[in-house]
Motif scaffolding. Structure first.
Motif, PDB file in Angstrom:
ATOM      1  N   GLY A   1       0.814  -1.201   0.000  1.00  0.00           N
ATOM      2  CA  GLY A   1       0.000   0.000   0.000  1.00  0.00           C
ATOM      3  C   GLY A   1       0.850   1.253   0.000  1.00  0.00           C
ATOM      4  N   VAL A   2       1.952   1.216   0.757  1.00  0.00           N
ATOM      5  CA  VAL A   2       2.854   2.360   0.778  1.00  0.00           C
ATOM      6  C   VAL A   2       3.509   2.545  -0.584  1.00  0.00           C
ATOM      7  CG1 VAL A   2       4.990   3.257   1.785  1.00  0.00           C
ATOM      8  CG2 VAL A   2       3.275   2.200   3.257  1.00  0.00           C
ATOM      9  N   GLN A   3       3.908   1.412  -1.218  1.00  0.00           N
ATOM     10  CA  GLN A   3       4.513   1.500  -2.553  1.00  0.00           C
ATOM     11  C   GLN A   3       3.541   2.129  -3.544  1.00  0.00           C
ATOM     12  OE1 GLN A   3       5.148  -2.269  -4.421  1.00  0.00           O
ATOM     13  NE2 GLN A   3       6.202  -1.427  -6.190  1.00  0.00           N
TER      14      GLN A   3
ATOM     15  N   GLY B   1      -0.826  -5.016  -9.727  1.00  0.00           N
ATOM     16  CA  GLY B   1       0.130  -5.973 -10.283  1.00  0.00           C
ATOM     17  C   GLY B   1       1.361  -5.344 -10.878  1.00  0.00           C
ATOM     18  N   GLY B   2       1.853  -4.248 -10.288  1.00  0.00           N
ATOM     19  CA  GLY B   2       3.048  -3.592 -10.790  1.00  0.00           C
ATOM     20  C   GLY B   2       2.802  -2.646 -11.948  1.00  0.00           C
ATOM     21  N   THR B   3       1.544  -2.399 -12.288  1.00  0.00           N
ATOM     22  CA  THR B   3       1.202  -1.485 -13.378  1.00  0.00           C
ATOM     23  C   THR B   3       0.475  -0.273 -12.802  1.00  0.00           C
ATOM     24  OG1 THR B   3       1.014  -3.269 -14.981  1.00  0.00           O
ATOM     25  CG2 THR B   3      -0.079  -1.205 -15.520  1.00  0.00           C
ATOM     26  N   LEU B   4       0.925   0.917 -13.202  1.00  0.00           N
ATOM     27  CA  LEU B   4       0.271   2.150 -12.774  1.00  0.00           C
ATOM     28  C   LEU B   4      -0.735   2.548 -13.842  1.00  0.00           C
ATOM     29  CD1 LEU B   4      -0.025   4.685 -10.962  1.00  0.00           C
ATOM     30  CD2 LEU B   4       1.881   5.698 -12.241  1.00  0.00           C
TER      31      LEU B   4
ATOM     32  N   ARG C   1      11.786   7.242 -15.376  1.00  0.00           N
ATOM     33  CA  ARG C   1      11.939   8.323 -14.413  1.00  0.00           C
ATOM     34  C   ARG C   1      11.217   8.007 -13.105  1.00  0.00           C
ATOM     35  NH1 ARG C   1      14.636  11.598 -11.499  1.00  0.00           N
ATOM     36  NH2 ARG C   1      13.566  13.518 -10.892  1.00  0.00           N
ATOM     37  N   LEU C   2      10.019   7.439 -13.181  1.00  0.00           N
ATOM     38  CA  LEU C   2       9.255   7.111 -11.980  1.00  0.00           C
ATOM     39  C   LEU C   2       9.967   6.049 -11.152  1.00  0.00           C
ATOM     40  CD1 LEU C   2       6.704   7.619 -10.365  1.00  0.00           C
ATOM     41  CD2 LEU C   2       5.521   5.942 -11.798  1.00  0.00           C
TER      42      LEU C   2
ATOM     43  N   GLY D   1      13.762  -2.070  -5.618  1.00  0.00           N
ATOM     44  CA  GLY D   1      12.843  -2.934  -4.885  1.00  0.00           C
ATOM     45  C   GLY D   1      11.404  -2.489  -4.933  1.00  0.00           C
ATOM     46  N   GLN D   2      11.128  -1.275  -5.464  1.00  0.00           N
ATOM     47  CA  GLN D   2       9.759  -0.791  -5.529  1.00  0.00           C
ATOM     48  C   GLN D   2       9.377  -0.374  -6.945  1.00  0.00           C
ATOM     49  OE1 GLN D   2       8.415   1.858  -2.490  1.00  0.00           O
ATOM     50  NE2 GLN D   2       9.905   1.170  -0.998  1.00  0.00           N
TER      51      GLN D   2
END
Length: 287
Positions: free
Chosen positions: A27-29, A56-59, A82-83, A90-91
């Motif tokens: 949630g923090v990530q 699932g790792g997709t924004l 950049r993000l 690790g994030q």
């Protein structure tokens, strides 16, 4: 039995353990990815997009229209790189997806108040000494611009500088405050206290700003002196010595205040004196 470590744990270790136990790390990530999006893409793209969620790792990001979504999709690898740099090891995210959504338009920037109309009478006075017809019109336009700016400052509540007369927040204005500290100006003010008719010579040597500064310092000193003399005249019941000195200092004050020679001063000019001195001289003790 597990041995207990000696010494305090650092904050990152404690936070990592807490987040891991509470299953809050993901949630923090996700929250960090949403918060860092404007910094990663810049203010222009941030205004036309809204990061919605991480799955699932997709924004997933919403944009205003399909054309913008298509353009940003073609450039998504730049934004993703950049993000991920901002998120740290690790994030990292795996992908970005853009879709059409409802984006609120940015609020309109506050508009500056328009300048008022020029003071044409004051502008004409400023250029009255310009005689060249080719320069007259250009000088008049410049003077009108100056008067518009002056009117705007006056409407904002700025008051006239007691030295140069220009509207200003500080009293006196910054330039005049520096002029008043000039040793040459202070020396000239002492000369004017002895001989106010030397103002023209001071203006030739020090220019308008220096002469105005010297005149201001002299008048300020005279105002204090006239108040003290008026009080002594009242206490002494019109002692002739105090009255004579009061009248002499009043003449110096009026010469500087009105720009007149001593021989040109008239009784009605006393209305320009400070109140206490005017009252004493008008009450009969200084007639």
């Amino acid at each position: 039995m597990t041995r207990r470590r000696s010494g305090p744990l650092d904050m990152s270790t404690l936070m990592g353990a807490t987040l891991g136990k509470g299953k809050l790390g993901f949630g923090v990530q996700r929250a960090r990815a949403l918060l860092l999006w404007p910094q990663a893409v810049g203010p222009e793209i941030a205004r036309m997009t809204r990061p919605r969620s991480v799955q699932g790792g997709t924004l997933f990001v919403e944009v205003r229209d399909s054309a913008a979504a298509h353009h940003l999709t073609m450039q998504r690898h730049h934004f993703l790189k950049r993000l991920n740099e901002l998120l740290g090891e690790g994030q990292e995210l795996n992908d970005l997806r853009f879709s059409v959504g409802h984006i609120r338009p940015p609020p309109d920037a506050p508009r500056a108040a328009p300048l008022p109309a020029p003071d044409r009478a004051r502008a004409r006075k400023l250029v009255q000494e310009v005689t060249d017809p080719d320069l007259k019109q250009a000088a008049l336009k410049a003077a009108e611009a100056v008067t518009r700016a002056r009117r705007w400052r006056e409407e904002q509540g700025w008051r006239e500088c007691p030295v140069c007369g220009e509207p200003t927040k500080a009293q006196p204005c910054r330039d005049c405050a520096l002029t008043l500290d000039d040793p040459l100006v202070r020396r000239a003010s002492r000369l004017l206290l002895r001989d106010p008719e030397q103002l023209g010579g001071v203006r030739e040597r020090l220019g308008d700003s220096g002469a105005n500064g010297a005149r201001h310092l002299a008048l300020r000193h005279l105002e204090d002196q006239l108040d003290v003399l008026a009080l002594e005249c009242a206490r002494s019941g019109g002692d002739e010595g105090y009255v004579v000195f009061l009248k002499a200092q009043a003449e110096v004050y009026l010469c500087l205040k009105l720009g007149k020679a001593r021989t040109s001063l008239r009784r009605p000019d006393r209305q320009h004196l400070p109140e206490k001195a005017r009252q004493v001289l008008s009450a009969g003790t200084g007639s």
